[in-house]
Design a protein around this motif. Structure first.
Motif, PDB file in Angstrom:
ATOM      1  N   SER A  11       0.822  -1.223   0.000  1.00 23.44           N
ATOM      2  CA  SER A  11       0.000   0.000   0.000  1.00 23.44           C
ATOM      3  C   SER A  11       0.847   1.261   0.000  1.00 23.44           C
ATOM      4  O   SER A  11       0.430   2.296  -0.513  1.00 23.44           O
ATOM      5  CB  SER A  11      -0.898   0.050   1.228  1.00 23.44           C
ATOM      6  N   CYS A  12       2.012   1.193   0.624  1.00 25.62           N
ATOM      7  CA  CYS A  12       2.895   2.366   0.629  1.00 25.62           C
ATOM      8  C   CYS A  12       4.315   1.903   0.914  1.00 25.62           C
ATOM      9  O   CYS A  12       4.544   0.737   1.255  1.00 25.62           O
ATOM     10  CB  CYS A  12       2.426   3.387   1.669  1.00 25.62           C
ATOM     11  N   GLY A  13       5.244   2.830   0.774  1.00 25.58           N
ATOM     12  CA  GLY A  13       6.654   2.508   0.973  1.00 25.58           C
ATOM     13  C   GLY A  13       6.948   2.092   2.407  1.00 25.58           C
ATOM     14  O   GLY A  13       7.782   1.216   2.654  1.00 25.58           O
ATOM     15  N   TYR A  14       6.263   2.719   3.334  1.00 18.67           N
ATOM     16  CA  TYR A  14       6.470   2.384   4.746  1.00 18.67           C
ATOM     17  C   TYR A  14       6.198   0.890   4.955  1.00 18.67           C
ATOM     18  O   TYR A  14       6.995   0.167   5.555  1.00 18.67           O
ATOM     19  CB  TYR A  14       5.529   3.244   5.609  1.00 18.67           C
ATOM     20  N   LEU A  15       5.083   0.450   4.427  1.00 18.46           N
ATOM     21  CA  LEU A  15       4.707  -0.958   4.619  1.00 18.46           C
ATOM     22  C   LEU A  15       5.572  -1.904   3.792  1.00 18.46           C
ATOM     23  O   LEU A  15       5.745  -3.071   4.157  1.00 18.46           O
ATOM     24  CB  LEU A  15       3.223  -1.145   4.297  1.00 18.46           C
ATOM     25  N   PHE A  19      19.111   9.739   0.736  1.00 16.62           N
ATOM     26  CA  PHE A  19      18.690   9.922   2.125  1.00 16.62           C
ATOM     27  C   PHE A  19      17.664  11.050   2.204  1.00 16.62           C
ATOM     28  O   PHE A  19      17.909  12.156   1.705  1.00 16.62           O
ATOM     29  CB  PHE A  19      19.915  10.144   3.025  1.00 16.62           C
ATOM     30  N   SER A  20      16.548  10.719   2.840  1.00 20.07           N
ATOM     31  CA  SER A  20      15.377  11.582   2.700  1.00 20.07           C
ATOM     32  C   SER A  20      15.527  12.954   3.342  1.00 20.07           C
ATOM     33  O   SER A  20      14.934  13.915   2.873  1.00 20.07           O
ATOM     34  CB  SER A  20      14.145  10.886   3.273  1.00 20.07           C
ATOM     35  N   MET A  21      16.292  13.054   4.398  1.00 24.20           N
ATOM     36  CA  MET A  21      16.415  14.348   5.078  1.00 24.20           C
ATOM     37  C   MET A  21      17.684  15.100   4.693  1.00 24.20           C
ATOM     38  O   MET A  21      17.819  16.282   4.944  1.00 24.20           O
ATOM     39  CB  MET A  21      16.366  14.144   6.600  1.00 24.20           C
ATOM     40  N   VAL A  56      18.009  -1.617  -1.078  1.00 21.88           N
ATOM     41  CA  VAL A  56      18.083  -0.161  -1.284  1.00 21.88           C
ATOM     42  C   VAL A  56      16.672   0.421  -1.309  1.00 21.88           C
ATOM     43  O   VAL A  56      15.848   0.035  -2.142  1.00 21.88           O
ATOM     44  CB  VAL A  56      18.811   0.177  -2.609  1.00 21.88           C
ATOM     45  N   ASP A  57      16.410   1.318  -0.385  1.00 19.65           N
ATOM     46  CA  ASP A  57      15.124   2.024  -0.383  1.00 19.65           C
ATOM     47  C   ASP A  57      15.301   3.283  -1.225  1.00 19.65           C
ATOM     48  O   ASP A  57      15.915   4.255  -0.780  1.00 19.65           O
ATOM     49  CB  ASP A  57      14.714   2.374   1.053  1.00 19.65           C
ATOM     50  N   ASP A  58      14.752   3.253  -2.424  1.00 18.73           N
ATOM     51  CA  ASP A  58      14.979   4.356  -3.351  1.00 18.73           C
ATOM     52  C   ASP A  58      13.752   5.248  -3.490  1.00 18.73           C
ATOM     53  O   ASP A  58      13.425   5.719  -4.588  1.00 18.73           O
ATOM     54  CB  ASP A  58      15.412   3.791  -4.701  1.00 18.73           C
ATOM     55  N   GLY A  66      10.801   0.896  -2.639  1.00 14.62           N
ATOM     56  CA  GLY A  66      10.525   2.313  -2.845  1.00 14.62           C
ATOM     57  C   GLY A  66       9.049   2.615  -2.767  1.00 14.62           C
ATOM     58  O   GLY A  66       8.243   1.802  -2.295  1.00 14.62           O
ATOM     59  N   THR A  67       8.741   3.802  -3.241  1.00 10.68           N
ATOM     60  CA  THR A  67       7.352   4.250  -3.202  1.00 10.68           C
ATOM     61  C   THR A  67       7.031   4.982  -4.501  1.00 10.68           C
ATOM     62  O   THR A  67       7.919   5.573  -5.116  1.00 10.68           O
ATOM     63  CB  THR A  67       7.119   5.187  -1.996  1.00 10.68           C
ATOM     64  N   LEU A  68       5.779   4.944  -4.893  1.00 10.20           N
ATOM     65  CA  LEU A  68       5.357   5.702  -6.070  1.00 10.20           C
ATOM     66  C   LEU A  68       4.639   6.983  -5.641  1.00 10.20           C
ATOM     67  O   LEU A  68       3.954   7.623  -6.421  1.00 10.20           O
ATOM     68  CB  LEU A  68       4.458   4.831  -6.956  1.00 10.20           C
ATOM     69  N   SER A  69       4.809   7.343  -4.356  1.00  7.92           N
ATOM     70  CA  SER A  69       4.104   8.512  -3.835  1.00  7.92           C
ATOM     71  C   SER A  69       4.919   9.793  -3.976  1.00  7.92           C
ATOM     72  O   SER A  69       4.463  10.857  -3.582  1.00  7.92           O
ATOM     73  CB  SER A  69       3.771   8.296  -2.359  1.00  7.92           C
ATOM     74  N   LYS A  70       6.120   9.689  -4.525  1.00  4.86           N
ATOM     75  CA  LYS A  70       6.940  10.901  -4.600  1.00  4.86           C
ATOM     76  C   LYS A  70       7.040  11.347  -6.071  1.00  4.86           C
ATOM     77  O   LYS A  70       6.077  11.876  -6.587  1.00  4.86           O
ATOM     78  CB  LYS A  70       8.276  10.634  -3.914  1.00  4.86           C
ATOM     79  N   ALA A  71       8.169  11.056  -6.758  1.00  3.44           N
ATOM     80  CA  ALA A  71       8.267  11.538  -8.146  1.00  3.44           C
ATOM     81  C   ALA A  71       7.149  10.976  -9.025  1.00  3.44           C
ATOM     82  O   ALA A  71       6.771  11.591 -10.014  1.00  3.44           O
ATOM     83  CB  ALA A  71       9.631  11.184  -8.725  1.00  3.44           C
TER      84      ALA A  71
HETATM   85  N1  PMP Z   1      11.341   5.489   2.536  1.00  8.73           N
HETATM   86  C1  PMP Z   1      11.762   6.765   2.490  1.00  8.73           C
HETATM   87  C2  PMP Z   1      13.233   7.027   2.319  1.00  8.73           C
HETATM   88  C3  PMP Z   1      10.843   7.818   2.580  1.00  8.73           C
HETATM   89  O1  PMP Z   1      11.254   9.090   2.559  1.00  8.73           O
HETATM   90  C4  PMP Z   1       9.466   7.516   2.721  1.00  8.73           C
HETATM   91  C5  PMP Z   1       8.410   8.616   2.781  1.00  8.73           C
HETATM   92  N2  PMP Z   1       8.636   9.601   3.702  1.00  8.73           N
HETATM   93  C6  PMP Z   1       9.085   6.187   2.783  1.00  8.73           C
HETATM   94  C7  PMP Z   1      10.044   5.198   2.663  1.00  8.73           C
HETATM   95  C8  PMP Z   1       7.652   5.802   2.973  1.00  8.73           C
HETATM   96  O2  PMP Z   1       6.967   5.875   1.777  1.00  8.73           O
HETATM   97  P1  PMP Z   1       5.370   6.055   1.781  1.00  8.73           P
HETATM   98  O3  PMP Z   1       5.130   7.484   2.038  1.00  8.73           O
HETATM   99  O4  PMP Z   1       4.927   5.579   0.447  1.00  8.73           O
HETATM  100  O5  PMP Z   1       4.865   5.198   2.887  1.00  8.73           O
END
Ligand code: PMP
Length: 398
Positions: free
Chosen positions: A111-115, A185-187, A210-212, A241-246
């Protein structure tokens, strides 16, 4: 009984007050428009300088049209988990597309990258296994480690000597070893040293994950991400990864070998027990990936905008974390100053929230800017002017 509840609530209130005192209390803001370069936040028009919708695809007419078409055909919800009744051909098509893009045998949606991170790490690493994790990895990787019963060792951020030492020290002690890193790296916005990571993983027979989330759609010749950027397709075991960003939609994914994906289908609890993604976001994702792969100019514009803003901020004397991605971390220091900086920026018409602990380490609070491909030069110049003004006013720059 009631008194007891009140006391418990009071303890929560106290904790919230403490967060407030340290400038760490979080609240929600209401955005009244889509994630476009100009947004309306609580009635005020602002320049958006902090979205993950890097390419502007979340509001792209063709992406929206595909989502609407899928909703018309299949409805708004999938109505069941993938393994029961929710598996549409659209899901399979998106998985095949991601696998082809990432250069792997197969892929699986979450459902999302987190999961995706939580489900993958907790399924693949168990008792008797080891996860070696970069200290700045995303929270979802950290939570995946916590949920797995594997031993976890954190190596210093992008420090390959430290990782190598840990691999040497633990050799032969664990059934499986998994090295986990963000691609971008996200931050901080820096790219992981993937060539060194790949070679260490190969040398020690470890898996590399790799979490891209932030590299996908941004880096590489076809936008496939940080692995493609370094020409390492086929040498990373797990691309998450996630498709919620780019990609401007929603959905997590894992791309890897057929065996790993079949294993996850059977063992990743955040896949098994979640409802399949809704048809609209799947169709939107497919169109977004198609645009990214066939229209590289969009990605080039994004990277050029990132360079422009980065160079401008540097020329004013701001302290930035070095990088080449659209994530530009402007270091401020104390959380309270970062919050003030962000508030002043907003008064001046720029929306770029402060990032504070625990998301980033103490003393490293920052304004995390992100650029979009759809920002105009005039908009970036406006942002730069406001940064300069607020930076001087708060003594961050001279
Ligand atoms: N991994 C990284 C590096 C992220 O920045 C994020 C989103 N903040 C996630 C995973 C989670 O992705 P999603 O928002 O699709 O749950």
């Amino acid at each position: 009984m009631f008194k007891q509840t009140l006391t418990q609530e009071e303890s929560l209130t106290k904790e919230l007050d403490l967060l407030e005192q340290h400038g760490l209390r979080r609240t929600l803001r209401t955005v009244e428009t889509g994630a476009e370069p100009e947004i309306v936040v609580e009635g005020k028009k602002l320049l958006l300088l902090s979205t993950n919708n890097y390419l502007g695809l979340a509001t792209h007419p063709r992406v929206k049209a595909k989502a609407i078409e899928a909703v018309q055909q299949f409805g708004t919800g999938s109505g069941g988990s993938r393994l029961i009744t929710g598996n549409l051909r659209l899901h399979e098509e998106l998985e095949q597309t991601i696998a082809a893009w990432k250069g792997t045998e197969a892929a699986q949606l979450f459902s999302c990258g987190y999961l995706a991170n939580v489900g993958t790490i907790s399924a693949l690493a168990g008792k008797g296994d080891l996860v070696l994790s970069d200290e700045l990895n995303h929270a979802s990787m950290i939570d995946g480690c916590r949920l797995s019963k594997a031993a976890t060792m954190v190596y210093r951020h992008v420090d390959m000597d430290d990782l190598h030492q840990k691999l040497r020290d633990t050799r032969g002690q664990y059934r499986r070893t998994l090295i986990a890193t963000d691609g971008v790296f996200s931050m901080d916005g820096n790219i992981a040293p993937l060539p060194e990571l790949v070679s260490l993983a190969e040398q020690y027979g470890a898996w590399l994950m790799v979490d891209d989330a932030h590299g996908t759609g941004v880096l590489g010749d076809t936008g496939a991400g940080s692995v493609e950027h370094f020409g390492l397709s086929g040498r990373v075991h797990l691309s998450v990864g996630t498709l919620s960003k780019a990609c401007g939609a929603e959905s997590g994914y894992v791309a890897g070998s057929q065996t790993v994906i079949e294993y996850l289908l059977n063992r990743a609890r955040s896949f098994i027990f979640q409802t399949a993604l809704s048809p609209g976001v799947v169709a939107a994702s497919l169109e977004a990936i198609h645009i990214i792969r066939t229209e590289p100019a969009l990605r080039h514009q994004l990277l050029s905008n990132a360079r422009y803003l980065r160079e401008g901020l540097k020329s004013y004397g701001f302290r930035l974390i070095e990088g080449e991605t659209p994530i530009i971390a402007v270091l401020i220091g104390e959380a309270k100053t970062a919050v003030r900086f962000s508030r002043r920026l907003e008064e001046a018409g720029v929306y770029a929230p402060a990032i504070r602990p625990p998301t980033v380490p103490e003393g490293m609070s920052r304004i995390r800017c992100t650029v979009m491909a759809t920002h105009t030069t005039a908009q970036l110049d406006f942002a730069l002017a406001q940064f300069k003004q607020v930076g001087q006013e708060l003594g961050v720059i001279s």
